[in-house]
Design a protein around this motif. Structure first.
Motif, PDB file in Angstrom:
ATOM      1  N   GLU A  41      27.007 -48.425 -15.054  1.00  0.00           N
ATOM      2  CA  GLU A  41      25.934 -47.766 -14.314  1.00  0.00           C
ATOM      3  C   GLU A  41      25.836 -48.327 -12.887  1.00  0.00           C
ATOM      4  N   ALA A  42      25.968 -49.633 -12.781  1.00  0.00           N
ATOM      5  CA  ALA A  42      25.907 -50.295 -11.469  1.00  0.00           C
ATOM      6  C   ALA A  42      27.045 -49.814 -10.578  1.00  0.00           C
ATOM      7  N   ALA A  52      26.493 -58.795  -4.149  1.00  0.00           N
ATOM      8  CA  ALA A  52      25.351 -59.598  -4.588  1.00  0.00           C
ATOM      9  C   ALA A  52      24.197 -58.676  -4.976  1.00  0.00           C
ATOM     10  N   TYR A  53      24.015 -57.618  -4.205  1.00  0.00           N
ATOM     11  CA  TYR A  53      22.933 -56.667  -4.452  1.00  0.00           C
ATOM     12  C   TYR A  53      23.120 -55.956  -5.794  1.00  0.00           C
ATOM     13  N   VAL A  59      21.956 -57.747 -13.478  1.00  0.00           N
ATOM     14  CA  VAL A  59      21.307 -58.779 -14.306  1.00  0.00           C
ATOM     15  C   VAL A  59      19.878 -58.387 -14.633  1.00  0.00           C
ATOM     16  N   ARG A  60      19.155 -57.910 -13.617  1.00  0.00           N
ATOM     17  CA  ARG A  60      17.757 -57.524 -13.817  1.00  0.00           C
ATOM     18  C   ARG A  60      17.645 -56.409 -14.853  1.00  0.00           C
ATOM     19  N   THR A  61      18.483 -55.374 -14.726  1.00  0.00           N
ATOM     20  CA  THR A  61      18.435 -54.227 -15.630  1.00  0.00           C
ATOM     21  C   THR A  61      18.871 -54.616 -17.040  1.00  0.00           C
ATOM     22  N   LYS A  63      18.664 -57.552 -18.462  1.00  0.00           N
ATOM     23  CA  LYS A  63      17.609 -58.336 -19.107  1.00  0.00           C
ATOM     24  C   LYS A  63      16.415 -57.466 -19.481  1.00  0.00           C
ATOM     25  N   LYS A  64      16.103 -56.499 -18.617  1.00  0.00           N
ATOM     26  CA  LYS A  64      14.970 -55.594 -18.872  1.00  0.00           C
ATOM     27  C   LYS A  64      15.219 -54.785 -20.145  1.00  0.00           C
ATOM     28  N   ARG A  65      16.479 -54.462 -20.409  1.00  0.00           N
ATOM     29  CA  ARG A  65      16.826 -53.697 -21.601  1.00  0.00           C
ATOM     30  C   ARG A  65      17.052 -54.570 -22.821  1.00  0.00           C
ATOM     31  N   GLY A  66      16.720 -55.849 -22.703  1.00  0.00           N
ATOM     32  CA  GLY A  66      16.763 -56.728 -23.875  1.00  0.00           C
ATOM     33  C   GLY A  66      18.018 -57.578 -23.965  1.00  0.00           C
ATOM     34  N   GLY A  67      18.843 -57.567 -22.954  1.00  0.00           N
ATOM     35  CA  GLY A  67      20.041 -58.400 -22.977  1.00  0.00           C
ATOM     36  C   GLY A  67      19.703 -59.841 -22.643  1.00  0.00           C
ATOM     37  N   GLY A  68      20.544 -60.741 -23.085  1.00  0.00           N
ATOM     38  CA  GLY A  68      20.347 -62.150 -22.788  1.00  0.00           C
ATOM     39  C   GLY A  68      21.679 -62.810 -22.467  1.00  0.00           C
ATOM     40  N   TYR A  69      21.618 -64.092 -22.141  1.00  0.00           N
ATOM     41  CA  TYR A  69      22.835 -64.850 -21.876  1.00  0.00           C
ATOM     42  C   TYR A  69      22.862 -66.064 -22.778  1.00  0.00           C
ATOM     43  N   LYS A  70      24.072 -66.438 -23.202  1.00  0.00           N
ATOM     44  CA  LYS A  70      24.180 -67.628 -24.049  1.00  0.00           C
ATOM     45  C   LYS A  70      25.067 -68.678 -23.408  1.00  0.00           C
TER      46      LYS A  70
END
Length: 70
Positions: A41-42, A52-53, A59-61, A63-70
């Motif tokens: 999508e990006a 960078a933009y 990252v923002r989108t 995380k907003k959709r429930g994604g995370g990082y490990k």
């Protein structure tokens, strides 16, 4: 004889090259399928990808959709 000027600089560059070669992997997405969907999508959304933009939006989108990082 100007060899003293050449030596340390070359060593410095070799050290830099070694650092670049060993890529430190950062946090990985804990939901790769969601991440790749948002990434696609990006790529459509931004003329310049990667940027960078675009990555900030990604990252923002993600995380907003429930994604995370490990």
């Amino acid at each position: 004889d100007c060899s003293w000027h050449h030596g340390p600089k070359q060593e410095e560059e070799e050290v830099m090259a070694k650092k670049k070669a060993k890529k430190k992997s950062g946090p990985k997405p804990s939901n790769p399928s969601l991440y790749s969907r948002v990434k696609a999508e990006a790529k459509r959304k931004f003329d310049v990808y990667p940027s960078a933009y675009a990555n900030a939006w990604l990252v923002r989108t993600y995380k907003k959709r429930g994604g995370g990082y490990k």
